[in-house]
Write a protein that holds these residues in place. Structure first.
Motif: not given
Ligand code: C2E
Ligand code: CA
Ligand code: CA
Ligand code: CA
Length: 280
Positions: A164-169, A171-172, A191, A194-195
């Motif tokens: 999840i953190d990697n995916l958020k990265f 997007k960021e 997902y 949640h995502f």
């Protein structure tokens, strides 16, 4: 029975040895391929069937082998993954595909509003090379970054904590996320809750036979409805014939990728394809 068990064991051992030595030689060859620049990229058009325009393209890796010619990615990507070579290779894919795309934008072949989609193996996500590539690309114009998709598969969510953190990265950094091979993996719908996904790619397993198979038809219709309700783009994959295309259109599907329109194309052929579409 014991004897048979022993034989079976010997059989397995032998097979494992063959598999291991094949893997080592494939690994050696892949290392050579990287050094010699024997990989190249193809681009498969994605069409908006309502407007007839190009929605975008998916980048698909090809290996030009000195003896065997063009080797399909399904035969060597698992080895790239298991050896960690996928990290540097993906880094190369991302940089090359994006620089090609920018050249096409500058030359007027592609509009900034058209999408570029790059496949990611789960192994790549946390890889330092991948993060470095994304950081280097931070300076791309926001308008361009928001048309660059990274395609991930549902298998990623087997290990959601780490990913999840990697995916958020991603997007960021300003990029988009697409769910590849939708419906074929493990975590199904959770997902989506949640995502924040930007695009779903409905696997050809479901679209291929909608003309004859009422179950496939029902699943496809449900996923189309779902994507509309969630305001997520949906690309139907593996569309090979006009009947399937007509059916999908009637069901409200807007975006299509498949041999009916085009196979994955080398860069020069893709450029011609874009020219041709514009003149239609
Ligand atoms: P994928 O991501 O699901 O890619 C779609 C595959 O379906 C491609 O096969 C494409 O050529 C094929 N395809 C497209 N339209 C049709 C159609 O109408 N009918 C049929 N039968 N097939 C169609 P390809 O290029 O052989 O790639 C196979 C898989 O290898 C990809 O499946 C993806 O999982 C992996 N792959 C390819 N390039 C890359 C890459 O750059 N990075 C990573 N990590 N994986 C890649
Ligand atoms: Ca894909
Ligand atoms: Ca796919
Ligand atoms: Ca697939």
């Amino acid at each position: 029975a014991k004897q048979q068990g022993g034989n079976r064991y010997a059989f397995f051992t032998r097979n494992l040895q063959v598999a291991a030595s094949l893997r080592i030689s494939l690994e050696t060859e892949l290392n050579k391929a990287i050094a010699n620049n024997d990989f190249f990229l193809t681009y498969q058009p994605q069409i908006n069937v309502q407007t007839g325009d190009l929605y975008g393209a998916e980048v698909l890796l090809r290996w030009n082998h000195a003896e065997h010619g063009e080797v399909p990615p399904t035969t060597f990507i698992p080895t790239l993954e298991s050896t960690g070579l996928i990290g540097p290779v993906t880094d190369w894919i991302i940089r090359n595909a994006i620089s090609q795309w920018q050249q096409w934008i500058q030359a007027g072949h592609i509009k900034t509003s058209q999408h570029l989609s790059i496949n990611l193996s789960p192994k790549t996500l946390g890889h330092p090379d991948f993060k470095a590539a994304l950081l280097d690309l931070r300076t791309l114009p926001t308008e361009q970054k928001k048309r660059i998709h990274f395609e991930i598969t549902e298998n990623l969510f087997i290990d959601p904590e780490n990913n999840i953190d990697n995916l958020k990265f991603i997007k960021e950094c300003g990029f988009q996320l697409s769910m590849d091979d939708f419906g074929t993996g493990y975590s199904c719908l959770s997902y989506l809750k949640h995502f924040p996904l930007d695009c779903i790619k409905l696997d050809c397993e479901f679209t291929r036979d909608i003309i004859n198979n009422p179950v496939d038809l029902a699943i496809t219709q449900a996923v189309i409805n779902l994507s509309q309700d969630l305001h997520i783009d949906l690309i139907a994959e593996g569309v090979e014939n006009e009947q399937t295309l007509t059916q999908l259109k009637a069901m409200g599907c807007k975006l299509i990728q498949g041999y009916f329109y085009s196979k994955p194309l080398k860069s020069s052929a893709f450029q011609e394809y874009c020219q041709h579409l514009k003149s239609c």
